[in-house]
Write a protein that holds these residues in place. Structure first.
Motif, PDB file in Angstrom:
ATOM      1  N   ALA A  93       0.833  -1.209   0.000  1.00 12.36           N
ATOM      2  CA  ALA A  93       0.000   0.000   0.000  1.00 12.36           C
ATOM      3  C   ALA A  93       0.866   1.258   0.000  1.00 12.36           C
ATOM      4  CB  ALA A  93      -0.939  -0.012   1.205  1.00 12.36           C
ATOM      5  N   ASN A  94       1.975   1.233   0.761  1.00 15.82           N
ATOM      6  CA  ASN A  94       2.902   2.368   0.759  1.00 15.82           C
ATOM      7  C   ASN A  94       3.448   2.623  -0.641  1.00 15.82           C
ATOM      8  OD1 ASN A  94       2.637   2.633   3.524  1.00 15.82           O
ATOM      9  ND2 ASN A  94       4.631   1.745   4.019  1.00 15.82           N
ATOM     10  N   THR A  95       3.869   1.544  -1.304  1.00 17.18           N
ATOM     11  CA  THR A  95       4.458   1.675  -2.640  1.00 17.18           C
ATOM     12  C   THR A  95       3.464   2.308  -3.602  1.00 17.18           C
ATOM     13  OG1 THR A  95       5.654  -0.386  -2.177  1.00 17.18           O
ATOM     14  CG2 THR A  95       5.742   0.449  -4.422  1.00 17.18           C
ATOM     15  N   GLY A 143      14.510  -0.251 -15.601  1.00 20.03           N
ATOM     16  CA  GLY A 143      13.279   0.495 -15.819  1.00 20.03           C
ATOM     17  C   GLY A 143      12.441   0.719 -14.586  1.00 20.03           C
ATOM     18  N   ASP A 144      13.025   0.511 -13.385  1.00 15.69           N
ATOM     19  CA  ASP A 144      12.230   0.666 -12.177  1.00 15.69           C
ATOM     20  C   ASP A 144      12.217   2.110 -11.682  1.00 15.69           C
ATOM     21  OD1 ASP A 144      14.971   0.230 -11.713  1.00 15.69           O
ATOM     22  OD2 ASP A 144      14.633  -0.327  -9.634  1.00 15.69           O
ATOM     23  N   ARG A 145      11.210   2.408 -10.869  1.00 15.24           N
ATOM     24  CA  ARG A 145      11.110   3.677 -10.149  1.00 15.24           C
ATOM     25  C   ARG A 145      11.211   3.361  -8.661  1.00 15.24           C
ATOM     26  NH1 ARG A 145       7.127   4.143 -14.056  1.00 15.24           N
ATOM     27  NH2 ARG A 145       5.459   3.702 -12.583  1.00 15.24           N
ATOM     28  N   ILE A 146      11.959   4.197  -7.911  1.00 18.90           N
ATOM     29  CA  ILE A 146      12.272   3.845  -6.535  1.00 18.90           C
ATOM     30  C   ILE A 146      12.062   5.005  -5.567  1.00 18.90           C
ATOM     31  CG2 ILE A 146      13.984   2.170  -7.348  1.00 18.90           C
ATOM     32  CD1 ILE A 146      16.164   4.123  -6.329  1.00 18.90           C
ATOM     33  N   ILE A 171       9.087  -0.111  -8.061  1.00 17.65           N
ATOM     34  CA  ILE A 171       8.034  -0.540  -8.982  1.00 17.65           C
ATOM     35  C   ILE A 171       8.658  -0.699 -10.363  1.00 17.65           C
ATOM     36  CG2 ILE A 171       6.054   0.264 -10.332  1.00 17.65           C
ATOM     37  CD1 ILE A 171       4.753   1.268  -7.900  1.00 17.65           C
ATOM     38  N   TYR A 172       8.459  -1.864 -10.956  1.00 22.14           N
ATOM     39  CA  TYR A 172       8.781  -2.079 -12.365  1.00 22.14           C
ATOM     40  C   TYR A 172       7.473  -2.060 -13.145  1.00 22.14           C
ATOM     41  CZ  TYR A 172      13.568  -3.643 -11.381  1.00 22.14           C
ATOM     42  OH  TYR A 172      14.880  -3.710 -10.997  1.00 22.14           O
ATOM     43  N   GLU A 180       2.572  -4.837 -13.474  1.00 22.09           N
ATOM     44  CA  GLU A 180       3.412  -4.061 -12.581  1.00 22.09           C
ATOM     45  C   GLU A 180       3.965  -4.945 -11.470  1.00 22.09           C
ATOM     46  OE1 GLU A 180       2.505   0.378 -11.461  1.00 22.09           O
ATOM     47  OE2 GLU A 180       1.449  -0.938 -10.068  1.00 22.09           O
ATOM     48  N   ARG A 181       5.236  -4.748 -11.131  1.00 28.15           N
ATOM     49  CA  ARG A 181       5.910  -5.588 -10.138  1.00 28.15           C
ATOM     50  C   ARG A 181       6.450  -4.728  -9.014  1.00 28.15           C
ATOM     51  NH1 ARG A 181      11.583  -8.577  -9.978  1.00 28.15           N
ATOM     52  NH2 ARG A 181      11.994  -6.455  -9.278  1.00 28.15           N
ATOM     53  N   LEU A 182       6.151  -5.100  -7.754  1.00 28.88           N
ATOM     54  CA  LEU A 182       6.503  -4.310  -6.581  1.00 28.88           C
ATOM     55  C   LEU A 182       7.449  -5.082  -5.673  1.00 28.88           C
ATOM     56  CD1 LEU A 182       3.716  -3.172  -7.626  1.00 28.88           C
ATOM     57  CD2 LEU A 182       3.257  -2.528  -5.259  1.00 28.88           C
TER      58      LEU A 182
END
Length: 205
Positions: A40-42, A70-73, A116-117, A193-195
């Motif tokens: 949920a935080n992500t 390609g991830d965002r962090i 998140i990818y 989407e991958r977390l």
């Protein structure tokens, strides 16, 4: 040990796998409520625009390269009032103490981030340890995905000796740990989407 408790048996199995093969893949490492809170935080950080494109390299050479990763962090804070993050820190601290006691790796601190990818994004083959530094000792990934299926893809591929490799499926609550200087690895693209939480245990400089 119940399904929702990180117990000494789970920690011991992870340490034993690291000792014998240099890596560990452990299902159900963290309780469901904590993983749901971290997920949920992500998603909340993503909606707020506070997840930023990840970079490669270090220092002045650090640059965003979406063709490589390609991830965002968003980096984890060292201190937090968030219940999910506290549970994660407690579990990782128990792992750190056990690894140091049994394997004498000198793990000192954990640095990590939410990630998140997007669907179709990955991370090309790489080592987590920089050529000019040995601070990163043990790499960690904890998956936050809900109802992940094998056909969704997004595996973490660890390259072993020779041409051998293993793929870890990014199912929620699964922990992957591996020696940072020993295993090149890559993140394969997924259809959704991958977390995750990803990071490293470091030794003292």
């Amino acid at each position: 040990m119940t399904d929702d408790v990180v117990g000494s048996g789970t920690i011991a199995r992870v340490v034993d796998m690291i000792a014998t093969q240099g890596y560990a893949v452990a299902a159900n490492f963290l309780d469901r409520a904590s993983v749901a809170a971290l997920r949920a935080n992500t998603l909340r950080f993503e909606r707020a625009g506070s997840l930023l494109p990840a970079a490669v390299g270090r220092g002045a050479d650090r640059i965003a390269r979406t063709d490589i990763r390609g991830d965002r962090i968003r980096w984890l804070e060292e201190t937090t009032a968030d219940a999910g993050e506290r549970s994660l820190r407690d579990a990782l601290e128990a792992l750190r103490l056990a690894v140091n006691r049994e394997l004498q790796l000198g793990l000192f601190e954990f640095e990590g981030h939410y990630a998140i990818y997007p669907a179709g994004a990955g991370y090309a083959r790489h080592l987590d340890r920089f050529r000019d530094g040995n601070a990163r000792v043990l790499s960690i990934v904890l998956y936050l995905n809900d109802r992940w299926r094998h056909e969704d893809g997004g595996m973490l591929r660890l390259h072993l000796t020779g041409a051998r490799s293993i793929d870890a499926i990014p199912r929620g609550r699964t922990l992957v740990a591996f020696l940072s200087d020993r295993f090149a690895h890559e993140v394969l693209p997924a259809t959704r989407e991958r977390l995750s939480i990803a990071g490293w245990f470091r030794c003292r400089a």
